[in-house]
Design an enzyme around this catalytic site. Structure first.
Site, PDB file in Angstrom:
ATOM      1  NE  ARG A 265      -2.274  13.310   3.520  1.00  0.00           N
ATOM      2  CZ  ARG A 265      -0.993  13.107   3.850  1.00  0.00           C
ATOM      3  NH1 ARG A 265      -0.067  13.977   3.549  1.00  0.00           N
ATOM      4  NH2 ARG A 265      -0.641  12.007   4.475  1.00  0.00           N
TER       5      ARG A 265
ATOM      6  CB  CYS B 123     -28.336 -13.248   8.410  1.00  0.00           C
ATOM      7  SG  CYS B 123     -28.806 -14.212   9.864  1.00  0.00           S
ATOM      8  CG  MET B 124     -26.578 -10.963   2.501  1.00  0.00           C
ATOM      9  SD  MET B 124     -26.932 -11.744   0.913  1.00  0.00           S
ATOM     10  CE  MET B 124     -25.662 -12.987   0.835  1.00  0.00           C
ATOM     11  CG  ASP B 125     -30.507 -10.213   3.173  1.00  0.00           C
ATOM     12  OD1 ASP B 125     -29.736  -9.561   2.460  1.00  0.00           O
ATOM     13  OD2 ASP B 125     -30.819 -11.403   2.939  1.00  0.00           O
TER      14      ASP B 125
ATOM     15  CG  HIS C 251      -0.355   8.193   5.117  1.00  0.00           C
ATOM     16  ND1 HIS C 251      -1.148   9.182   5.639  1.00  0.00           N
ATOM     17  CD2 HIS C 251      -1.079   7.044   5.214  1.00  0.00           C
ATOM     18  CE1 HIS C 251      -2.308   8.650   6.033  1.00  0.00           C
ATOM     19  NE2 HIS C 251      -2.286   7.358   5.791  1.00  0.00           N
TER      20      HIS C 251
ATOM     21  CE1 TYR D 241     -29.486 -19.169   7.694  1.00  0.00           C
ATOM     22  CE2 TYR D 241     -28.211 -17.157   7.383  1.00  0.00           C
ATOM     23  CZ  TYR D 241     -29.171 -18.047   6.936  1.00  0.00           C
ATOM     24  OH  TYR D 241     -29.803 -17.815   5.755  1.00  0.00           O
TER      25      TYR D 241
ATOM     26  NE  ARG E   1      -0.727   2.958   2.637  1.00  0.00           N
ATOM     27  CZ  ARG E   1      -1.767   3.524   3.249  1.00  0.00           C
ATOM     28  NH1 ARG E   1      -2.548   2.812   4.042  1.00  0.00           N
ATOM     29  NH2 ARG E   1      -2.043   4.789   3.076  1.00  0.00           N
TER      30      ARG E   1
ATOM     31  CE  LYS F  39      -8.609   7.496   2.703  1.00  0.00           C
ATOM     32  NZ  LYS F  39      -7.152   7.281   2.939  1.00  0.00           N
TER      33      LYS F  39
HETATM   34  C1  LIG Z   1      -6.821   8.132   4.063  1.00  0.00           C
HETATM   35  C2  LIG Z   1      -5.663   9.047   4.079  1.00  0.00           C
HETATM   36  C3  LIG Z   1      -5.644  10.155   4.948  1.00  0.00           C
HETATM   37  C4  LIG Z   1      -6.659  10.374   6.040  1.00  0.00           C
HETATM   38  O1  LIG Z   1      -6.346   9.552   7.129  1.00  0.00           O
HETATM   39  P1  LIG Z   1      -7.254   9.547   8.463  1.00  0.00           P
HETATM   40  O2  LIG Z   1      -6.581   8.603   9.375  1.00  0.00           O
HETATM   41  O3  LIG Z   1      -8.607   9.090   8.038  1.00  0.00           O
HETATM   42  O4  LIG Z   1      -7.263  10.935   8.958  1.00  0.00           O
HETATM   43  C5  LIG Z   1      -4.614  11.066   4.815  1.00  0.00           C
HETATM   44  N1  LIG Z   1      -3.634  10.871   3.897  1.00  0.00           N
HETATM   45  C6  LIG Z   1      -3.601   9.798   3.093  1.00  0.00           C
HETATM   46  C7  LIG Z   1      -2.484   9.637   2.133  1.00  0.00           C
HETATM   47  C8  LIG Z   1      -4.601   8.840   3.160  1.00  0.00           C
HETATM   48  O5  LIG Z   1      -4.562   7.758   2.365  1.00  0.00           O
END
Ligand SMILES: *Cc1c(COP(=O)(O)O)cnc(C)c1O
Length: 404
Positions: free
Chosen positions: A230, A332-334, A174, A276, A142, A42
């Site tokens: 995962r 800074c930004m850049d 999760h 800055y 969540r 992701k």
């Molecule tokens: C992002 C995510 C992961 C991976 O988690 P890490 O801590 O980066 O290993 C696994 N499962 C779900 C549902 C996630 O959103």
């Protein structure tokens, strides 16, 4: 891996070592030898590039890919050209393109009651059986079906499963605190997950893949590996957090090297404010170097350096002359500035490394890693690599050129 010359006139680049991603996945497979591995790609592969990261992870033995959004899932399917690799998407909102996802053979998540009928409608519209993973909330509060909603959702899924509209292939959840080994919530969530498995079983649903382990649980809780792990951040070579120690401890190495070339090197007098707000003041006649990256490129402004604390670390020079300096004054930004010290021998065009493949200066390495930047900015390595800006070109490398 030795990096190619950085002389194309670009101010900055992020080199992504795809061999490292492949090797990290191999190492993770070693940590979870009895489970399949879903590489999480992701957020553009945590900033590394989704498609190259996915291909490298598959080369390392991943057999599943996971993403958050429908857009990511469809782009992954379209770009990957590997119909044999299951792709799971887990963060959907009402009106999500379920028919398109099912038609593209993306496994979809039911994480809230509304999703059941939308998945069913999508499957009917696509004219094929939807592959569904049920996500249960076991204590993260969540995304995931709430405990109280589970019986109704399961009853409805079982009916649609029996009708042949969808197939419940997965059950997952999760963890909230897996990066704090021993946290009591981990066992509570594991118990709640076992309970949810029983609720499904009682309704005649026996998903083939049960999955719970993120990177931290993959590395520290073999009892939670279940059918599939995962991992995300560890695929890219980071330890999930300071409490787990340096990545090298787990056979992992960061894949990304973020570099810039000095835009200017010049003399500044003692007592002069820098950048800055004049957060930083020189203590002697010195030489400063201008680094042409800033928060517009994902360098956190919270890692500014001055009276309030040391800035983010930057490795300057190579060999004998290599040293780690801290950002002088505001990011800074850049751009940002380094105090190179009196008599500095750097010149415009020299390469500096903000972070690279190491265990980090906090663990004695000569080159900082993204965890060091996270420490300087009060955040986590995930945010440092994921927020690296679109302005920074990603250069994908592999030793045999077979992954890029
Ligand atoms: C992002 C995510 C992961 C991976 O988690 P890490 O801590 O980066 O290993 C696994 N499962 C779900 C549902 C996630 O959103």
């Amino acid at each position: 891996m030795t990096l190619p010359a950085f002389d194309d006139g670009a101010p900055a680049r992020a080199v992504v070592d795809l061999d490292a991603i492949r090797d990290n996945v191999r190492a993770l497979r070693g940590h979870a030898p009895s489970s399949a591995l879903m590489a999480v790609v992701k957020a553009d592969g945590y900033g590394h590039g989704m498609l190259p990261a996915a291909r490298a992870a598959l080369a390392g033995g991943a057999t599943w890919l996971g993403v958050a959004t429908a857009g990511e899932a469809l782009a992954l399917r379209a770009g990957l050209g590997r119909g044999d690799v299951p792709v799971l998407v887990w963060l959907l909102t009402p009106g999500a393109p379920f028919a398109e996802l099912v038609a593209a053979d993306v496994d979809v998540t039911v994480a809230a009651p509304w999703a059941v009928e939308e998945v069913a409608a999508g499957a009917r519209a696509a004219g094929r059986v939807a592959r569904v993973h049920l996500k249960v909330d076991t204590g993260l509060s969540r995304n995931g079906v709430a405990h109280g909603d589970l019986p109704d959702v399961v009853r409805r899924l079982a009916a649609l499963h029996a009708e042949g509209v969808l197939q419940v292939v997965g059950l997952f959840s999760h963890l909230a605190c897996a990066d704090e080994p021993g946290h009591p919530s981990i066992d509570r969530q594991a118990a709640a997950f076992a309970e949810a498995t029983e609720v499904l079983g009682a309704a005649g649903l026996h998903p083939q893949v049960r999955h719970l382990a993120n990177s931290a649980a993959t590395l520290t809780r073999p009892d939670l590996h279940l059918d599939l792990v995962r991992p995300g951040i560890s695929v890219y070579g980071f330890s999930p957090g300071p409490l787990l120690g340096a990545p090298g401890r787990y056979g992992l190495r960061p894949a990304m090297t973020f570099q810039a070339r000095l835009g200017a090197v010049k003399q500044v007098a003692a007592g002069q404010g820098v950048s800055y707000g004049h957060l930083y003041t020189t203590t002697q006649d010195t030489v400063v170097g201008l680094v042409p990256v800033g928060y517009g490129d994902g360098v956190p402004r919270h890692a500014s350096g001055g009276s309030a604390g040391p800035g983010g670390p930057v490795a300057v020079g190579t060999g004998e002359r290599a040293r780690v300096l801290r950002v002088a004054g505001r990011v800074c930004m850049d751009q940002l500035v380094l105090d190179l010290g009196p008599g500095a021998r750097e010149s415009a065009g020299d390469v500096v490394t903000l972070f690279g493949p190491s265990d980090g200066v906090a663990h004695g390495s000569a080159v900082p890693n993204a965890q060091d930047w996270a420490d300087a900015a009060g955040t986590i390595s995930y945010e440092i690599v994921t927020r690296l800006g679109a302005r920074v070109p990603r250069v994908h490398l592999s030793r045999e050129g077979d992954l890029s």
